[in-house]
Scaffold this active site. Sequence first.
Site, PDB file in Angstrom:
ATOM      1  CB  SER A  28      -0.874  -0.013   1.257  1.00  0.00           C
ATOM      2  OG  SER A  28      -1.465   1.252   1.496  1.00  0.00           O
ATOM      3  CE1 TYR A  46      -4.458  -2.261   4.803  1.00  0.00           C
ATOM      4  CE2 TYR A  46      -3.179  -0.240   4.607  1.00  0.00           C
ATOM      5  CZ  TYR A  46      -3.842  -1.306   4.024  1.00  0.00           C
ATOM      6  OH  TYR A  46      -3.872  -1.412   2.654  1.00  0.00           O
TER       7      TYR A  46
END
Length: 252
Positions: free
Chosen positions: A134, A147
Amino acid sequence: MGGRVAIVTGGASGIGRAVAESLAGAGHRVVVADLPGEAGPAVAEAIGGLFVAADLSQREGCRALVDTARAQLGGVDILVNNAGFQHINPIADFPEDVWEKMIAVMLTAPFLLTKYVWPDMQGRGWGRIVNIGSIHSLRASPFKAGYIAAKHGLLGLTRTAALEGGSCGITVNLIAPAYVRTPLVEKQIADQARTRGISPEDVVEKVMLEPAAIKRLIEPEEVADMVRFLCADEAGSMSGSVFEMALGWTAR
């Protein structure tokens, strides 16, 4: 290069589904791995692949996934570590069990799956591992401790595995997209609106896209196209790299 065996985790929807479809379109035999449900088998049937129900938060689930792929398809050539989920909360209120599960699914599982498929790839002198990271593998944002910790760790795992795999034909790379139009992101919009006390529209405009030069969400098929390329013979010189699909985030 057709006919190789690919495992795609989180393959029932979003980026994973697009990747599974793309690799199947390239002639690969695809193992769609996801939690039990109707979506995963439907995707596998549509692409002529194999669905394996797997709880990747458990070591036994990771082991069983690879064992099943090996038993039914004869080994694993390609691994796409895509499975993941989001949780939005300040650190002070971040549930400890959610933290542990996020690290298990998005960091420990990619390590275990890499470890378990490594002998197949090493024995054949060819392998492709693509980790779906990401932009948060490179940048931090508030309220996403689990995350972001997992995605940062995944980048470190990528680089280490690339160094170890180079001598035996295994490439390992990470794709770092900004926000992709998936069910995960749709849920995140609602969660961020609640946490920040703003409207969903403001989350998209003022949080997700504010740092971006290109003001749009990425489509899952765009990520899948990058995965497909990195799994090709033509990408054999690329390893240990981060392929940003950042919409200009990191140009600042």
